[in-house]
Design an enzyme around this catalytic site. Structure first.
Site, short mmCIF file in Angstrom:
data_model
loop_
_atom_site.label_atom_id
_atom_site.label_comp_id
_atom_site.label_asym_id
_atom_site.label_seq_id
_atom_site.Cartn_x
_atom_site.Cartn_y
_atom_site.Cartn_z
N GLY A 48 0.46 -1.75 -0.19
CA GLY A 48 -0.22 -0.37 -0.26
C GLY A 48 0.55 1.33 -0.54
O GLY A 48 0.24 2.25 -0.58
N GLU A 103 4.32 4.40 6.15
CA GLU A 103 2.87 3.43 5.81
C GLU A 103 1.70 3.96 4.85
O GLU A 103 1.56 5.35 4.71
CB GLU A 103 2.00 3.10 7.49
CG GLU A 103 2.16 1.51 7.79
CD GLU A 103 0.81 0.75 7.05
OE1 GLU A 103 0.93 0.78 5.53
OE2 GLU A 103 0.27 -0.54 7.22
N ASP A 104 0.81 3.83 4.60
CA ASP A 104 -0.28 3.49 3.93
C ASP A 104 -1.39 4.30 4.82
O ASP A 104 -1.52 5.69 4.55
CB ASP A 104 -1.44 3.28 2.44
CG ASP A 104 -1.40 1.82 2.64
OD1 ASP A 104 -0.88 1.31 3.99
OD2 ASP A 104 -1.98 0.72 2.46
N ASP A 107 -5.31 1.88 10.55
CA ASP A 107 -6.70 1.67 10.85
C ASP A 107 -6.91 1.25 12.43
O ASP A 107 -6.62 1.91 13.10
CB ASP A 107 -7.10 0.76 9.16
CG ASP A 107 -8.95 0.90 9.41
OD1 ASP A 107 -9.28 1.58 9.94
OD2 ASP A 107 -8.99 -0.45 8.78
N LYS A 135 -6.77 6.64 9.94
CA LYS A 135 -8.00 6.49 10.44
C LYS A 135 -8.95 6.21 11.77
O LYS A 135 -8.71 5.47 12.45
CB LYS A 135 -8.53 5.85 9.73
CG LYS A 135 -9.86 5.67 8.45
CD LYS A 135 -9.97 3.92 7.84
CE LYS A 135 -10.57 4.25 6.88
NZ LYS A 135 -10.59 2.86 6.37
N PHE A 156 -13.90 3.73 3.08
CA PHE A 156 -12.93 2.76 2.91
C PHE A 156 -12.50 3.12 1.58
O PHE A 156 -12.87 3.65 0.37
CB PHE A 156 -13.65 1.64 2.38
CG PHE A 156 -12.53 0.34 1.99
CD1 PHE A 156 -11.79 -0.30 2.47
CD2 PHE A 156 -11.97 0.38 0.45
CE1 PHE A 156 -10.43 -1.01 3.18
CE2 PHE A 156 -10.89 -0.75 0.04
CZ PHE A 156 -10.17 -1.27 1.10
N VAL A 157 -11.62 3.90 1.02
CA VAL A 157 -10.53 4.81 0.56
C VAL A 157 -9.55 3.83 -0.79
O VAL A 157 -8.87 2.72 -0.20
CB VAL A 157 -10.00 5.77 0.98
CG1 VAL A 157 -11.06 6.67 1.60
CG2 VAL A 157 -9.07 5.73 1.82
N ASP A 163 -5.68 -0.30 -1.91
CA ASP A 163 -6.28 -0.94 -3.18
C ASP A 163 -7.70 -1.40 -2.74
O ASP A 163 -7.82 -1.36 -1.41
CB ASP A 163 -5.54 -2.54 -3.10
CG ASP A 163 -5.05 -3.33 -2.29
OD1 ASP A 163 -5.23 -2.62 -0.91
OD2 ASP A 163 -6.14 -4.68 -2.14
N ARG A 169 -4.45 0.62 -6.70
CA ARG A 169 -4.17 1.01 -6.63
C ARG A 169 -3.07 1.88 -7.56
O ARG A 169 -2.63 3.34 -7.19
CB ARG A 169 -2.32 0.04 -5.96
CG ARG A 169 -2.94 -0.74 -5.73
CD ARG A 169 -1.82 -1.76 -4.70
NE ARG A 169 -1.68 -3.20 -4.16
CZ ARG A 169 -2.05 -2.81 -3.25
NH1 ARG A 169 -1.86 -1.85 -1.72
NH2 ARG A 169 -2.42 -4.23 -2.16
P1 IMP Z 1 -4.98 -2.11 10.64
O1 IMP Z 1 -3.82 -3.42 10.59
O2 IMP Z 1 -6.53 -2.18 10.59
O3 IMP Z 1 -4.46 -0.51 10.66
O4 IMP Z 1 -4.21 -1.82 8.46
C1 IMP Z 1 -3.72 -1.51 7.70
C2 IMP Z 1 -3.87 -1.96 6.79
O5 IMP Z 1 -5.41 -1.79 6.10
C3 IMP Z 1 -3.11 -0.81 5.32
O6 IMP Z 1 -1.83 -0.71 5.68
C4 IMP Z 1 -4.18 -0.77 4.34
O7 IMP Z 1 -3.36 -1.48 3.83
C5 IMP Z 1 -5.87 -1.93 4.77
N1 IMP Z 1 -6.60 -0.47 4.70
C6 IMP Z 1 -6.82 -0.05 5.75
N2 IMP Z 1 -8.01 0.70 5.47
C7 IMP Z 1 -8.11 1.09 4.37
C8 IMP Z 1 -8.64 1.91 3.31
O8 IMP Z 1 -9.97 2.49 3.99
N3 IMP Z 1 -8.43 1.34 2.08
C9 IMP Z 1 -7.11 0.98 1.70
N4 IMP Z 1 -7.52 -0.14 2.41
C10 IMP Z 1 -6.88 0.13 3.81
MG MG Z 2 -4.50 -3.14 1.82
#
Ligand code: IMP
Ligand code: MG
Length: 184
Positions: A48, A103-104, A107, A135, A156-157, A163, A169
């Protein structure tokens, strides 16, 4: 799928190319100032963050190094499973280095809290987090980023590296995906 065809799956553009460019330049300036006289190692969390990383690295002055790591925690859904797998580890040791994880999106925080534990144990001189998107409404782990590009709502973006099911992407902006795309 043509880019105009992809646009049909986007409800609205959340962050334009121009806003991304401006903000990434500011982040680069801030990092350059904070790491003056040092040579930070930017660690991109694939896949990402690949576009953000490429743009950010070009705004960091004068020196930095780059390395890549791949983790998976999502499968093809739109929320984190909590299960993190290291798909590709770093190429070199980070011991004694000033590491910035790039990081992208932050979340739930599952991915990064796992990753931070793992990287801390490798004794870097310092360890910071730079995320393009934050987020905070979805956070379930106590983790905060040192550098944040944009705080985004709970939608969801996709685009600019992010992606849905490995698509979108290559969109040059960040857009909100129409829910019917992942609900079908
Ligand atoms: P976390 O472990 O829930 O913090 O998720 C992190 C990963 O989930 C990110 O590095 C993204 O790859 C993916 N992710 C979380 N939210 C989104 C979104 O809104 N769009 C796309 N990918 C997301
Ligand atoms: Mg992803």
């Amino acid at each position: 799928m043509e880019k105009s065809e992809m646009r049909k799956d986007i409800d609205h553009i959340l962050i334009s190319e121009e806003k991304l460019r401006e903000r990434v330049a500011q982040l680069g300036e801030q990092i350059s100032a904070d790491y003056a006289g040092k040579c930070p190692l930017l660690v991109s969390v694939l896949r990402g963050s690949f576009i953000f990383m490429a743009d950010l690295a070009r705004q960091v002055q004068p020196f930095c190094q780059v390395d890549f790591m791949a983790v998976s925690s999502y499968g093809s859904g739109t929320s984190s499973s909590g299960q993190v797998n290291i798909v590709k580890d770093l190429t070199e040791s980070i011991e004694g280095k000033d590491v910035i994880v790039v990081e992208d999106i932050l979340d739930s925080g599952n991915t990064l809290s796992y990753l931070f534990q793992l990287l801390k144990a490798r004794n870097p001189a310092s360890l910071k987090l730079c995320t393009l998107l934050d987020k905070p409404s979805r956070r379930s782990k106590p983790i905060t980023a040192d550098y944040v590009g944009f705080t985004v709502p709970d939608e969801f973006v996709v685009g600019y590296g992010l992606d849905y099911d490995e698509l979108y992407r290559n969109l040059p902006y960040i857009g909100v995906l129409k829910p019917q795309v992942y609900e079908k």
